[in-house]
Structure formats: structure tokens, C-alpha cells
Motif scaffolding. Sequence first.
Motif, PDB file in Angstrom:
ATOM      1  N   CYS A  22       0.936  -1.311   0.197  1.00 49.29           N
ATOM      2  CA  CYS A  22      -0.190  -0.118   0.011  1.00 49.29           C
ATOM      3  C   CYS A  22       0.874   1.154  -0.158  1.00 49.29           C
ATOM      4  O   CYS A  22       0.614   2.165  -0.554  1.00 49.29           O
ATOM      5  CB  CYS A  22      -0.831  -0.115   1.171  1.00 49.29           C
ATOM      6  N   ASP A  23       1.849   1.363   0.779  1.00 49.24           N
ATOM      7  CA  ASP A  23       2.819   2.431   0.909  1.00 49.24           C
ATOM      8  C   ASP A  23       3.480   2.604  -0.676  1.00 49.24           C
ATOM      9  O   ASP A  23       3.447   3.716  -1.100  1.00 49.24           O
ATOM     10  CB  ASP A  23       3.878   2.138   1.681  1.00 49.24           C
TER      11      ASP A  23
ATOM     12  N   ALA B  21      -7.335  10.338  -6.581  1.00 53.32           N
ATOM     13  CA  ALA B  21      -8.101  10.444  -5.254  1.00 53.32           C
ATOM     14  C   ALA B  21      -8.789   8.981  -5.090  1.00 53.32           C
ATOM     15  O   ALA B  21      -8.698   8.466  -3.808  1.00 53.32           O
ATOM     16  CB  ALA B  21      -9.108  11.514  -5.212  1.00 53.32           C
ATOM     17  N   ALA B  22      -9.556   8.414  -6.035  1.00 52.04           N
ATOM     18  CA  ALA B  22     -10.053   7.142  -5.918  1.00 52.04           C
ATOM     19  C   ALA B  22      -9.057   6.209  -5.750  1.00 52.04           C
ATOM     20  O   ALA B  22      -9.329   5.300  -4.763  1.00 52.04           O
ATOM     21  CB  ALA B  22     -10.819   6.629  -7.219  1.00 52.04           C
ATOM     22  N   TRP B  23      -8.042   6.070  -6.401  1.00 55.00           N
ATOM     23  CA  TRP B  23      -6.880   5.103  -5.904  1.00 55.00           C
ATOM     24  C   TRP B  23      -6.319   5.342  -4.557  1.00 55.00           C
ATOM     25  O   TRP B  23      -6.195   4.231  -4.034  1.00 55.00           O
ATOM     26  CB  TRP B  23      -5.823   5.388  -7.241  1.00 55.00           C
ATOM     27  N   ILE B  24      -5.944   6.648  -4.317  1.00 53.84           N
ATOM     28  CA  ILE B  24      -5.482   6.789  -2.828  1.00 53.84           C
ATOM     29  C   ILE B  24      -6.448   6.297  -2.105  1.00 53.84           C
ATOM     30  O   ILE B  24      -6.093   5.749  -0.920  1.00 53.84           O
ATOM     31  CB  ILE B  24      -5.158   8.328  -2.691  1.00 53.84           C
TER      32      ILE B  24
ATOM     33  N   ASN C 253       2.908   6.178  -3.093  1.00 57.50           N
ATOM     34  CA  ASN C 253       3.943   6.931  -3.547  1.00 57.50           C
ATOM     35  C   ASN C 253       3.901   6.951  -4.997  1.00 57.50           C
ATOM     36  O   ASN C 253       3.919   7.912  -5.703  1.00 57.50           O
ATOM     37  CB  ASN C 253       5.248   6.184  -3.320  1.00 57.50           C
ATOM     38  N   GLN C 254       3.310   6.006  -5.817  1.00 58.57           N
ATOM     39  CA  GLN C 254       3.082   5.833  -7.260  1.00 58.57           C
ATOM     40  C   GLN C 254       2.028   6.797  -7.464  1.00 58.57           C
ATOM     41  O   GLN C 254       1.929   7.620  -8.699  1.00 58.57           O
ATOM     42  CB  GLN C 254       2.804   4.323  -7.732  1.00 58.57           C
ATOM     43  N   TYR C 255       0.921   6.785  -6.729  1.00 57.14           N
ATOM     44  CA  TYR C 255      -0.336   7.518  -7.151  1.00 57.14           C
ATOM     45  C   TYR C 255       0.092   9.027  -6.854  1.00 57.14           C
ATOM     46  O   TYR C 255      -0.261  10.034  -7.636  1.00 57.14           O
ATOM     47  CB  TYR C 255      -1.650   7.299  -6.143  1.00 57.14           C
ATOM     48  N   ARG C 256       0.756   9.286  -5.812  1.00 59.18           N
ATOM     49  CA  ARG C 256       1.029  10.829  -5.587  1.00 59.18           C
ATOM     50  C   ARG C 256       1.982  11.323  -6.692  1.00 59.18           C
ATOM     51  O   ARG C 256       1.884  12.418  -7.153  1.00 59.18           O
ATOM     52  CB  ARG C 256       1.862  11.098  -4.260  1.00 59.18           C
ATOM     53  N   ALA C 257       2.981  10.330  -7.136  1.00 58.27           N
ATOM     54  CA  ALA C 257       3.864  10.842  -8.272  1.00 58.27           C
ATOM     55  C   ALA C 257       3.119  11.133  -9.801  1.00 58.27           C
ATOM     56  O   ALA C 257       3.450  11.861 -10.355  1.00 58.27           O
ATOM     57  CB  ALA C 257       4.934   9.558  -8.621  1.00 58.27           C
TER      58      ALA C 257
END
Length: 561
Positions: free
Chosen positions: A440-441, A461-464, A445-449
Motif C-alpha cells: 500500500c505504501d 483520489a479514488a486510487w489513494i 507513492n506511485q499515485y502521488r507521483a
Amino acid sequence: MPRFAFAGRCSTEDLQDPETSRNWQLTRARALIEPAGGEIVAEYFDSGHSRALPWKRRPQAAALLTALRDPRRGFDAVVIGEPQRTFYGNQFGNTFPLFTHFNVPLWVPEIGGPIDPDNEAHDLVMSVFGGMSKGERNRIKIRVRTAMASQAKIEGRYLGGRPPYGYRLTEAGPHPNPAKAADGKRLHRLEPDPVTAPVVVRIFTEYLRGTGRYAIAERLTRDGIPCPSAHDRARNPHRDGHAWSKGAVRAILANPRYTGHEVWNKQRKQEILLDIDDVTLGHRTQQIWNTPDQWVWSTQPVHEPLISKTTFTRAQARRHDRRRHHPAERSPRTTPHAYALRGLIRCSLCDRKMQGTFNHGHPHYRCRYPYEYAKSSPIDHPLTVYIREAVILPELDRWIAQVFAPGQLKTTLQAMQQSQRATTTPLPGIEAARRTITDCDRRLNQYRAALDAGASPATVAAWISKAEADKAAAQQQLITASAARLTVLTDEQIHGMIKDLGDLTDRLLTAPADRKAPLYQAFGLTLTYNMKKRVVTVESQPASSVYVRTCPRGDLNPHAR
């Protein structure tokens, strides 16, 4: 070269990383003693314990007080890095006399060296720091509670916790704090769960038609509708989830958030003296239900309601009216009767703690699972399971006297040590939870990138949200699985327990039945009653160090360290 023991503390209420807090306190301590040629040879650092706890109730601080009594303690003085972290209120005045008695100097950076017990200025400075520590904690509590009350009332903000049955969490935009928003944190709000929301509506509808709580629970169970703990197994692994209970129906009927309003402050933490005859033992924190007039309601509805406010008000009126006409449905009250096995004995059929009750002047323990839960096929449980206390205690005392006898005690503790080693191998559930958290971490990190690279904020946002939900569930699984693991006793702890438990055995054999409860707790007993076989199984997991103190009023109070 003077040898020093370092003492420090950090708790979750300080919102600090324990390792970072330890390091800066240790750095301050070394800066004080190294110019005098001092060296730290031992550490006593409490992590996760409130400053309001007195020293004897903090594990490492209590160990340091015990070490002061040992002439072979291995250090000549004690140094602390931050007095406000170590002493709270009048704790310095209650603790420092022990240092003076055993001739162990206490070094403090704000004093510039060791505290002089005959120096009034030193005593005043330390008393001031204790008062400042208490004032700081109180100010933080007031600020946090005031801020949360305003967020709930004015903003209608969802302030955390699991969503009530019938709702699920959804995104409500970026966090208003820029730093938290940059880290990917977002606000949440409640939205109806398409699966469970109709069940909530059904419960209110049937209740207002005159159906009782138990009848509602039976109908829901008969219709195959999962109860709240069965619907959300990830966060309820400690419950069997076989059937609906009256308590679950009651909790839903009493929840005002189904009206669409955010409601906060239904409970509060209250500090209660641990012993009214010895205030130096400090307080214990207890959750207290607030009265409805103390609840904080949002000014406007902030999420989709499942019922109207009128419906909720009518349901509360019926609940209160029923309580007036059915005195048996009252809040739990304290009892003047003493139960030696209170909280220690469970029913093997449902794994619930058995309740103490007096029948014909004698203490019994009973389990009334069918009285609270609807009938379900997985559990064949009699209406009431009873066992008399007098049947258990003589056999229990003989067992304790045998396995914890002076000549047998070391063998018993070593057998416990071997058993614990056999059960402390990494469990599959723990390893799986750790892998999920790591994954999950990585995903977060990938989603924020991806968000920084220009991806759609709504999609990311849905992914996060999904990754954070998966991580939260895995963290809860890890906590639950870790709590079930036993701590292996060290050889030093075994030697210390031999005397402690030997003394407890002597006291147990001479104590009256109504004074044995603290002694059984000190032995770490867990009993399970199998009604069908008429057998009580006993397990013992004593604390690594236990002392039992006789109070002026004659009670025995155990305090595990």
C-alpha cells in the motif's frame, strides 16, 4: 569515569516519532554529562506512556526505581534530557526522595548538573517544570477538544473513526492543511452503503411499529442478513458474527448520525483516581458516555440522511418510555458483592466472559448468550450457563499451590518460556499484513507521483482512497494478530518472578475468597468453562514482574510492571 543511567519518556500524545524523541533527549543528556567525563551505560526510556502516569506505573521508570535499590546496579547517577517529559505535576516531589535515600545523584540540564536535595532553588525549579508539564498537557487537551467541537459544529467535518453501520466513507476533497494535502491526505464524509443502508431503515421502521429489539434481531438473523461484525470482518475479527444482538440494534437506534448530521462528543475520557487512599498512584482513564445535551451537532446536515430527524426523535421517545416501564432495562451498576474470578472466566460455547451473579447468598458465574443474541444454527447454547464459584476456587487454589510451589516454580516458569518460544514464530497473518502495508505504501507513492505528473485528480483520489482503506484494514489485522502473540520471558524476569509468585502463593492460601481477585489477576489466569464436559480449563500468563500492596483499608491491589 562516572557511569550514568539515562531516563526519558515519549508518548503518542506528544505526536512525535519515539526514536526521534529518544535521540534528542539522549543528546541533551550527553551534552550535560560528557564535559564531566560521564558515560551512559544504561537506558530507561518509556515509549507510548503518558506523562500523567506516575513513575511506578511506567515500565521503564519503574524498572529504574527498582534498580536504585540494588547495590550492584551498574551506574552511579541518573541523567534526564528533558524534565517536562519525565516529571508531571508533583511527581518530582514523590520520586526524588528515593534518589536521595539511595544516594544516587539526579542530573538535569536545566540545573546544570546534579540536583542538590538541600537547595531550595533546585527544588523550586523542578516543581515549576512539573507544573509546566501539567499545564502544557491541559492546554493541549483544551485546544484539541475546542478545535474538534468547532469542526464538527461549524464545518460538519467527519472526525475519524469507523463509519456507522449503513454508511461507508467517500472522498470529500483535499485536506485544508496544505502540508497534509501535499502528502496526499484528504477529507472524508459519509455516504449510504447500498447494502446496509436499507437494513438501518428497516430497523427504525419496525421499531416504531412496536417490534422489540430482540424480535428485530431474530428477524434479521432469520432472513440471513449479516450482522455488523459479519458485514465488516476485517475490523471485527474478535467477534463471531453469527447473529444479530439486541446491543447492535440498540446502538443503531441510538445513533443520531443517521439523520444526516455529524455528531461528536458522545463519549469523553475521564481520569479517575486509581486508589483514593494513595493519590500518588495517579489516575486511570475511563470512557464515559455523555448525556445527549452534551453532544455537538453540526449546524446543517452534511451527509445523506437515512432517516428523518423526526423519526429519530420518535425512536428515542419510545426507548425512554420503554425504559420507564421496564426497570430491568437499566444501565449497569456497581455491585457490593465481590467476585474472585471477575473478568477471568469465559464460556467455551460462545467465548464470551461470564457475568458474576449472587444466587441464594453465594457467588455464581453465568452466560446468557441467547438473552442477548438471536438464535443461530452455528451455536447451540442453553438459555443460561451457570457455575458456582465455590466449586472452582478450592481446585484452582490447589492447582496454583502445586505448579507455583517454591520447589516447582522455576520448572513451571521455564516450561512457560519454552511454550512461548514455540508460539512466537512469525504468524502467516502477521506476515501477510506486513506485506499488504508495504504494498500500500508503494502504491500511495506511485499515485502521488502520478498526481504530480498531471494525472486526473479525481481518478488518483479514488486510487489513494482505496489504498488507504486497504492499508488501514491491514494495520488493524497486524495489531490484532500481534496482540495475540506472547512475550517470551527472559532468564532475569524468571528469577525475579520466582520470589514474587512464591509470595503470592503464600498469600493466596491464607486470603479469604472475597480478597483473592487481585491475586488471581497477578497470576495472569484465564479460565474457560465447558458446560458439556463440566470442566474448567486454566491458563496462566503472569506479568514479568508483579507486586501486591496491602492498602490501609485491607484490600489487595496488584500492579503489574
